[in-house]
Motif scaffolding. Structure first.
Motif, PDB file in Angstrom:
ATOM      1  N   ASP A 328       0.857  -1.189   0.000  1.00 45.41           N
ATOM      2  CA  ASP A 328       0.000   0.000   0.000  1.00 45.41           C
ATOM      3  C   ASP A 328       0.897   1.245   0.000  1.00 45.41           C
ATOM      4  O   ASP A 328       1.750   1.398   0.887  1.00 45.41           O
ATOM      5  N   ARG A 330       0.473   4.094   0.952  1.00 45.07           N
ATOM      6  CA  ARG A 330       0.360   4.905   2.164  1.00 45.07           C
ATOM      7  C   ARG A 330       1.294   4.417   3.266  1.00 45.07           C
ATOM      8  O   ARG A 330       1.524   5.129   4.245  1.00 45.07           O
ATOM      9  N   ARG A 331       1.792   3.197   3.119  1.00 45.59           N
ATOM     10  CA  ARG A 331       2.653   2.623   4.161  1.00 45.59           C
ATOM     11  C   ARG A 331       4.128   2.836   3.813  1.00 45.59           C
ATOM     12  O   ARG A 331       4.534   2.705   2.666  1.00 45.59           O
ATOM     13  N   SER A 338       1.614   8.132   6.166  1.00 42.59           N
ATOM     14  CA  SER A 338       0.427   8.111   7.026  1.00 42.59           C
ATOM     15  C   SER A 338       0.296   6.769   7.753  1.00 42.59           C
ATOM     16  O   SER A 338      -0.296   6.696   8.832  1.00 42.59           O
ATOM     17  N   LEU A 339       0.812   5.691   7.155  1.00 46.11           N
ATOM     18  CA  LEU A 339       0.798   4.369   7.790  1.00 46.11           C
ATOM     19  C   LEU A 339       2.202   3.785   7.755  1.00 46.11           C
ATOM     20  O   LEU A 339       2.997   4.087   6.854  1.00 46.11           O
ATOM     21  N   LEU A 377       0.896   2.325  16.014  1.00 48.68           N
ATOM     22  CA  LEU A 377       1.059   2.597  14.586  1.00 48.68           C
ATOM     23  C   LEU A 377       2.488   2.341  14.132  1.00 48.68           C
ATOM     24  O   LEU A 377       2.728   2.032  12.969  1.00 48.68           O
ATOM     25  N   THR A 382      -3.449   0.435  12.749  1.00 47.93           N
ATOM     26  CA  THR A 382      -4.252   1.450  12.070  1.00 47.93           C
ATOM     27  C   THR A 382      -5.030   2.259  13.109  1.00 47.93           C
ATOM     28  O   THR A 382      -5.160   1.849  14.257  1.00 47.93           O
ATOM     29  N   THR A 384      -8.572   4.918  13.737  1.00 50.23           N
ATOM     30  CA  THR A 384      -9.860   5.475  13.299  1.00 50.23           C
ATOM     31  C   THR A 384     -10.208   6.640  14.207  1.00 50.23           C
ATOM     32  O   THR A 384     -10.216   6.494  15.437  1.00 50.23           O
ATOM     33  N   SER A 445      -6.278   6.330   9.549  1.00 55.83           N
ATOM     34  CA  SER A 445      -6.598   5.369   8.483  1.00 55.83           C
ATOM     35  C   SER A 445      -8.042   5.530   8.045  1.00 55.83           C
ATOM     36  O   SER A 445      -8.371   5.376   6.859  1.00 55.83           O
TER      37      SER A 445
END
Length: 856
Positions: A328, A330-331, A338-339, A377, A382, A384, A445
């Protein structure tokens, strides 16, 4: 194509307000017209398809290799993820020589892109290979390594939005916001307001638990343990599942949860003791894992954290599923994205084993496979956002916990069944963290990102506080140093602690902390770093502006004294007075929009013309009240300063203020015209700052120009009835001003001691003695220590040439060495005579002159 003299312009500069790389590029005849290199542009596009080779809006001729070099530098940075847009290429007066300027967001990335661009352009010209993928990979890796992380970056962005200046102090996360006495500092999510005691408490999990329990805040029961055996004993005392963790750990390192068997507890102890010599065993609280962010004792954000997991598809192994998740975009590694990528390590494999799985197991379709017990993280979990769901009673509890520990910013870990309920009977606070990561709240996330950077800045600075101190920049050819010292004296009379830079040092509240020529951006930055500075006055010379740009993003007041007709021309591609004017007006272009003020010499057309470039208002000054610029500005009710009889007058639509010249010792009762100009400029700066006129008058009245307060600036000595004047005048305009001043000082005979700077043009050196030859009876020429690239005796020869048609000079001597020349002047000096000594080594020469005067 050859690239030389690469510079980093780290502040507003001649080209733009952007930080930029400037390079001097030499092109052959063919490279000046790329059509002379068959298929060059086509080969360049083949190697770098994303390059923007459209003709820049500022350029109307043929694209040269220098222009291609510029576009590639810009394009490579864009490919690396840098937000840059500005580039400019200008041909110099020398054939085939170009100045190339390209914006950068990170200096090291800009420099690497410059080197790679040169390599790529050569590869296209010579039709050799270029590995674009490797170049972009290197740039991206470097950018990720050195750019600010998400937590620090969010706080910096919030500061910029509030117009608070910042400066990165290290390659890491240490950042200063504001200037001088208004500054604050952060390191990631830790600020200068974060107390060392509070941080120590937060690091000690047992002490934290004790304090929170004393405040009636729900926490899990537990105690420290001495060894693995004691850990199992504590687990038995607690009864039920437990958590084993280091007493002073962070980021979930060494934490094991929901342990029930002796084997699990002892294995967890062995893991925790490697992180810290002290280990805790606590009751395991069932529920969901939440992180609450409290800033300034107020809940700002809340996130529900989930451990790293993969979802089975019935075909792929756990290892393959982890690889799929980690692909991903984003990782990433660490905290840059972000991740974070899931850590598939021994802890993950151990946790799989508790579920009867291995790395090669193939989970059923739809099965959730957790890879850790904790939801940090930093190991691939993740988050929320649940900020809007937090029950007011729960918010009050976490705010009370923050206040109990004493942290200005803290991350509070809560385990509970739902944040929609009060904490009592539903969960507990399990940990409090200093310097918490902000990433999960900025870029969760799932859910809405929160303005946590803004909350941190709001806690550090009150509404409306931009953390700026008054900054006054002074530029021009002559009079800069004296004007700077006058302004500093006025500000000191206001009771402010003043930081000042000039050609003779850096001063903080009257104490010199650095010596030498300190009129550049590095010295300005040094002053703005100092916590004991309430206002700053900077002499801003052309050399520093060209080398690095301004040392600040903008100034409240910009003062330009004058533009010399020949000083420093021919250096650094500044060949005309118009070029020099463009350099000097940088400070005018960068006054605070709307509220900033430029104080400009109306008697100098080049300086007066800078007014159209000022984003603020303009105050003009000139001795002549009938000067057309003064008259027009005055008729419009705008601020002007001029001379009326024996008084300086400051006038606008609202009022008129007078400063009698007899009350300003520097002007010698109005006899020294150039000092009147300096006084008017300083008064204009004080007016621009909104100072009371009594303060301005007092600051001018108490200023004395001697070798201590203004070394080398018309310093007067009396020696056996003769008058000596020591001055650092080193260009034709300064020397002409000195001659005008001396014309008002009667003397039986005049002599002058002069050398010349070798880095001036021949005509500029000759012009100095042309002026002196019509005003002095005797001229002592001396060769100083540094000839600045000239041959032995060359400067003396040029000075003598300037005296060939002298109207007054009849006696000329040539001396080797400044002090020997001073001795020669003293030997011939008689009562009633006047001697002007134009010093080179200011401090040493003044000291020597003073010794001779004291000796009698």
């Amino acid at each position: 194509m050859k690239v030389s003299r690469i510079r980093a312009l780290r502040g507003p500069n001649l080209w733009s307000r952007h930080t930029a790389i400037e390079a001097i590029v030499s092109c052959s005849d063919a490279e000046c017209h790329p059509v002379g290199i068959p298929d060059f542009l086509d080969r360049l596009r083949e190697r770098f398809p994303q390059v923007d080779l459209l003709r820049p809006a500022y350029h109307h001729g043929a694209l040269t290799m220098a222009h291609a070099f510029e576009r590639v530098i810009l394009g490579l940075q864009v490919q690396a993820g840098c937000l840059v847009t500005f580039g400019h290429t200008m041909q110099t007066l020398e054939t085939g020589i170009y100045q190339v300027v390209v914006e950068y967001s990170e200096e090291a990335v800009g420099r690497l892109a410059t080197e790679l661009s040169k390599t790529l352009c050569h590869a296209a010209a010579e039709d050799t290979a270029f590995d674009l993928a490797d170049a972009v990979r290197r740039l991206r890796a470097l950018n990720e390594e050195i750019r600010l992380g998400p937590s620090t970056g969010a706080i910096v962005s919030a500061a910029v939005a509030r117009d608070i200046p910042f400066r990165r102090l290290t390659d890491g996360s240490m950042v200063q916001f504001g200037w001088g006495s208004k500054q604050r500092r952060i390191q990631a999510a830790e600020t200068g307001l974060t107390g060392a005691v509070a941080e120590s408490i937060a690091q000690d999990k047992e002490l934290t638990r004790t304090l929170l329990s004393a405040a009636g805040i729900p926490v899990p029961s537990g105690r420290p343990v001495a060894n693995a055996e004691d850990a199992w004993t504590a687990a038995c005392e607690i009864g039920g599942p437990v958590v084993v963790k280091p007493q002073d750990g962070n980021q979930g390192k060494g934490v094991a949860v929901n342990l029930t068997s002796r084997e699990q507890v002892e294995a967890a102890y062995a893991m925790a003791v490697e992180i810290s010599g002290e280990v805790l065993v606590e009751r395991y609280i069932p529920g969901h894992d939440y992180r609450m962010l409290v800033v300034g004792n107020k809940l700002i954000a809340a996130a529900w954290r989930n451990p790293p997991e993969v979802i089975g598809d019935g075909m792929r192994s756990v290892r393959e599923l982890v690889e799929q998740v980690n692909n991903d975009p984003r990782r990433g590694e660490g905290h840059a994205n972000s991740l974070t990528k899931i850590h598939f390590d021994e802890i993950a494999l151990s946790h799989l084993a508790t579920q009867g799985l291995t790395a090669e197991s193939i989970p059923l379709k739809g099965a959730s496979i957790f890879l850790r017990n904790n939801a940090n993280l930093s190991t691939g979990g993740t988050a929320t956002d649940v900020t809007d769901d937090v029950h007011p009673a729960l918010a009050a509890r976490v705010e009370a916990a923050s206040q109990m520990i004493g942290l200005d910013i803290c991350g509070i870990d809560v385990i509970c069944d739902s944040v929609s309920n009060p904490l009592e009977e539903h969960g507990a606070i399990i940990e409090i963290n200093a310097a918490p990561g902000l990433r999960m709240h900025l870029q969760p996330s799932f859910g809405k990102g929160r303005a946590v950077g803004e909350a941190v800045i709001a806690n550090m600075f009150k509404d409306g506080d931009d953390a700026r101190i008054p900054v006054i920049a002074v530029s021009g050819t002559n009079g800069k140093t004296t004007t700077v010292r006058l302004i500093a004296n006025i500000l000191g009379y206001q009771g402010l602690r003043v930081g000042m830079t000039s050609t003779d040092g850096v001063y903080i509240n009257g104490q010199r902390i650095d010596t030498g020529d300190c009129s550049g951006p590095k010295s300005a930055k040094k002053v703005l770093l100092h916590p004991d500075v309430d206002a700053a006055v900077f002499e801003t010379a052309r050399g520093g502006l060209l080398r690095e740009g301004l040392g600040f993003d903008r100034c409240g007041v910009a003062v330009v004294t004058n533009i010399g007709m020949g000083d420093h021309l021919g250096l650094s591609y500044v060949n005309t007075v118009e070029d020099l004017t463009a350099v000097k007006r940088i400070i005018v272009q960068n006054v605070t929009p709307g509220t900033g003020v430029a104080v400009l010499n109306a008697a100098d057309p080049l300086v007066a013309g800078m007014a159209v470039h000022c984003p603020g208002s303009v105050t003009f000054f000139a001795r002549n009240p009938d000067n057309p610029v003064i008259a027009k500005h005055r008729a419009q009710g705008k601020r002007v300063i001029y001379l009326d009889g024996d008084s300086i007058v400051a006038s606008d639509a609202d009022a008129e203020q007078r400063i009698p010249l007899g009350g300003v010792p520097l002007t010698q009762n109005g006899a020294i015209a150039f000092q009147i100009d300096n006084v008017m400029a300083a008064a204009g700066a004080g007016w621009a700052l909104g100072l009371d006129w009594e303060i301005i008058r007092a600051g001018l009245a108490t200023f004395v120009s001697d070798m201590q307060t203004a070394p080398g600036r018309f310093n007067l000595f009396n020696h056996r009835g003769a008058t000596l004047i020591a001055d650092y005048g080193h260009n034709a305009d300064a020397i002409q001003a000195l001659v005008h001043a001396i014309d008002n000082m009667p003397a039986k005979r005049r002599s002058v001691v002069i050398s010349g700077a070798g880095d001036r043009r021949d005509d500029d050196i000759r012009q100095q003695t042309k002026i002196l030859g019509d005003a002095f009876d005797e001229v002592v020429l001396y060769q100083d220590q540094c000839q600045r690239g000239r041959a032995d005796g060359e400067v003396l020869g040029l000075l003598r040439q300037g005296l060939e048609n002298a109207k007054r000079t009849r006696d000329v001597k040539e001396i080797r060495g400044e002090f020997v020349a001073i001795d020669t002047a003293f030997a011939n000096l008689k009562a009633g005579e006047l001697c002007l000594i134009l010093v080179d080594q200011v401090e040493e020469a003044l000291g020597y002159i003073n010794e001779r005067v004291v000796a009698g």
